[in-house]
Design a protein around this motif. Structure first.
Motif, PDB file in Angstrom:
ATOM      1  N   ARG A   1      14.828  -0.328  -9.246  1.00 21.26           N
ATOM      2  CA  ARG A   1      13.886  -0.195 -10.143  1.00 21.26           C
ATOM      3  C   ARG A   1      13.578  -1.715 -10.811  1.00 21.26           C
ATOM      4  O   ARG A   1      12.489  -1.866 -10.925  1.00 21.26           O
ATOM      5  CB  ARG A   1      14.144   0.871 -11.257  1.00 21.26           C
ATOM      6  N   VAL A   2      14.733  -2.317 -10.916  1.00 17.38           N
ATOM      7  CA  VAL A   2      14.405  -3.874 -11.737  1.00 17.38           C
ATOM      8  C   VAL A   2      13.820  -4.548 -10.653  1.00 17.38           C
ATOM      9  O   VAL A   2      12.828  -5.290 -10.902  1.00 17.38           O
ATOM     10  CB  VAL A   2      15.834  -4.048 -12.106  1.00 17.38           C
ATOM     11  N   TRP A   3      14.340  -4.516  -9.313  1.00 12.48           N
ATOM     12  CA  TRP A   3      13.848  -5.454  -8.400  1.00 12.48           C
ATOM     13  C   TRP A   3      12.247  -5.113  -7.999  1.00 12.48           C
ATOM     14  O   TRP A   3      11.213  -5.837  -7.944  1.00 12.48           O
ATOM     15  CB  TRP A   3      14.393  -5.083  -6.967  1.00 12.48           C
ATOM     16  N   LEU A   4      11.839  -3.507  -8.150  1.00 10.66           N
ATOM     17  CA  LEU A   4      10.586  -3.395  -7.923  1.00 10.66           C
ATOM     18  C   LEU A   4       9.600  -3.974  -8.961  1.00 10.66           C
ATOM     19  O   LEU A   4       8.546  -4.470  -8.523  1.00 10.66           O
ATOM     20  CB  LEU A   4      10.472  -1.813  -8.006  1.00 10.66           C
ATOM     21  N   ALA A   5      10.047  -3.822 -10.165  1.00 12.13           N
ATOM     22  CA  ALA A   5       9.207  -4.455 -11.120  1.00 12.13           C
ATOM     23  C   ALA A   5       9.009  -6.138 -11.002  1.00 12.13           C
ATOM     24  O   ALA A   5       8.118  -6.736 -11.322  1.00 12.13           O
ATOM     25  CB  ALA A   5       9.836  -4.118 -12.591  1.00 12.13           C
ATOM     26  N   ARG A   6      10.214  -6.525 -10.889  1.00 11.89           N
ATOM     27  CA  ARG A   6      10.210  -8.131 -10.747  1.00 11.89           C
ATOM     28  C   ARG A   6       9.294  -8.667  -9.622  1.00 11.89           C
ATOM     29  O   ARG A   6       9.057  -9.829  -9.515  1.00 11.89           O
ATOM     30  CB  ARG A   6      11.676  -8.724 -10.745  1.00 11.89           C
ATOM     31  N   ARG A   7       9.396  -7.696  -8.630  1.00 15.31           N
ATOM     32  CA  ARG A   7       8.672  -8.391  -7.236  1.00 15.31           C
ATOM     33  C   ARG A   7       7.259  -7.986  -7.398  1.00 15.31           C
ATOM     34  O   ARG A   7       6.533  -8.982  -6.667  1.00 15.31           O
ATOM     35  CB  ARG A   7       9.233  -7.724  -6.084  1.00 15.31           C
ATOM     36  N   ASN A   8       7.017  -7.040  -8.262  1.00 19.37           N
ATOM     37  CA  ASN A   8       5.468  -6.608  -7.844  1.00 19.37           C
ATOM     38  C   ASN A   8       4.422  -6.566  -9.320  1.00 19.37           C
ATOM     39  O   ASN A   8       3.180  -6.608  -8.956  1.00 19.37           O
ATOM     40  CB  ASN A   8       5.426  -5.169  -7.427  1.00 19.37           C
ATOM     41  N   LEU A   9       4.956  -6.744 -10.329  1.00 13.29           N
ATOM     42  CA  LEU A   9       4.166  -6.497 -11.487  1.00 13.29           C
ATOM     43  C   LEU A   9       3.768  -7.885 -12.210  1.00 13.29           C
ATOM     44  O   LEU A   9       4.672  -8.841 -12.106  1.00 13.29           O
ATOM     45  CB  LEU A   9       4.842  -5.862 -12.630  1.00 13.29           C
ATOM     46  N   PRO A  10       2.880  -7.837 -12.829  1.00 10.47           N
ATOM     47  CA  PRO A  10       2.418  -8.999 -13.464  1.00 10.47           C
ATOM     48  C   PRO A  10       3.482  -9.127 -14.728  1.00 10.47           C
ATOM     49  O   PRO A  10       3.771  -8.229 -15.133  1.00 10.47           O
ATOM     50  CB  PRO A  10       0.897  -8.704 -14.018  1.00 10.47           C
ATOM     51  N   ALA A  11       3.713 -10.348 -15.040  1.00  9.51           N
ATOM     52  CA  ALA A  11       4.740 -10.761 -15.876  1.00  9.51           C
ATOM     53  C   ALA A  11       4.753 -10.159 -17.147  1.00  9.51           C
ATOM     54  O   ALA A  11       5.748  -9.535 -17.407  1.00  9.51           O
ATOM     55  CB  ALA A  11       4.792 -12.206 -16.115  1.00  9.51           C
TER      56      ALA A  11
END
Length: 292
Positions: free
Chosen positions: A220-230
């Motif tokens: 879940r953390v990787w998903l956010a860090r990879r794909n979301l605007p900061a």
């Protein structure tokens, strides 16, 4: 589709660990019985030499278990077809036109990159919430545009799959479907849920052990860090944390989840390619803002 139209070409990928000697042959029989398509099938042995593989099917043996998403990536590299169908080895296609109907949806709309059928338990007819690719999952029979997927049974347009970079192989297990769907949407594509196309799958829950909770949280953390605007990353992770605290009251589950959360923050999530704000708006308009 008219009788003179070319048949859709589909590469089907099935993973095995030789641990479902009864279910696997049924899955393969239903897959090979599909009509109206040109089908190329590969079975990937994740850490094993695949057993019970039908004569018409190629097999790829991996010396070690590389995880589900990377196994599927390897499978996709070993089949031909304009579309790739990822199929769990304990699922069954009860109708022989299921693949043709999924492919017809992709044929009709060039912006559509993936189509998911409805997955239901063959005995009870129950569709688990995790199989319904939207937030409001109470009515599993409602069709429509979706922004995530249940990755175990889904058809993807190959050109879009390759453009998005395929599955995030290093995830090993959990949330790879959200990662791929978000990247497909970021390239201007959409997804579709077609509940009138049915797939049977036993309604079992994944084992709840420390590794489950750790990988679930880490990814879940990787998903956010990879794909979301900061600016959206802290909102996404805060939402996930609150949901985790609400769902998992047992100490072992919480401890493993928090360990996975820390691992996700400290380790490399893979290539970062944040979605555009236009994609954020499109996902939100489609019913699932990417903070959930």
């Amino acid at each position: 589709m008219s009788s003179g139209a070319p048949r859709p070409t589909i590469g089907a990928v099935v993973l095995t660990m030789n641990d479902r000697p009864t279910e696997f042959p049924r899955a393969m029989d239903s897959l090979l019985a599909q009509e109206g398509v040109d089908l190329d099938v590969v079975v990937v042995g994740n850490g094993c030499e695949p057993a019970q593989v039908p004569d018409r099917v190629r097999a790829v043996a991996l010396p070690e278990n590389v995880g589900i998403p990377e196994g599927r990536n390897i499978g996709a590299d070993n089949v031909k077809g304009d579309y790739v169908f990822f199929f769990d080895n304990d699922a069954v296609l009860p109708a022989t036109d299921a693949l043709a109907r999924l492919a017809a949806e992709l044929d009709r709309d060039t912006h559509l990159s993936y189509v998911q059928p409805r997955i239901a338990d063959p005995d009870t007819g129950v569709t688990l919430r995790r199989w319904v690719p939207r937030l409001r999952a109470g009515d599993a029979t409602r069709p429509g545009t979706v922004t995530v997927m249940a990755e175990g049974v889904v058809m993807v347009r190959r050109s879009a799959f390759e453009l998005a970079g395929g599955w995030p192989g290093h995830f090993f297990l959990f949330h790879e479907g959200i990662d791929l769907a978000w990247r497909l949407w970021n390239h201007g594509h959409t997804g579709l849920y077609k509940p009138d196309i049915l797939v049977h799958h036993p309604a079992t829950n994944p084992a709840r052990h420390e590794r489950f909770y750790r990988l679930n949280a880490r990814n879940r953390v990787w998903l956010a860090r990879r794909n979301l605007p900061a600016p959206l990353i802290p909102f996404n992770l805060a939402t996930w944390t609150l949901i985790t605290l609400w769902r998992f009251r047992e100490r072992t589950a919480l401890r493993a989840s928090l360990a996975g959360f820390r691992e996700g923050l400290r380790t490399d999530p893979g290539t970062r390619s944040p979605m555009s704000w236009r994609t954020v708006a499109r996902l939100t308009a489609a019913g699932r803002p990417p903070i959930f």
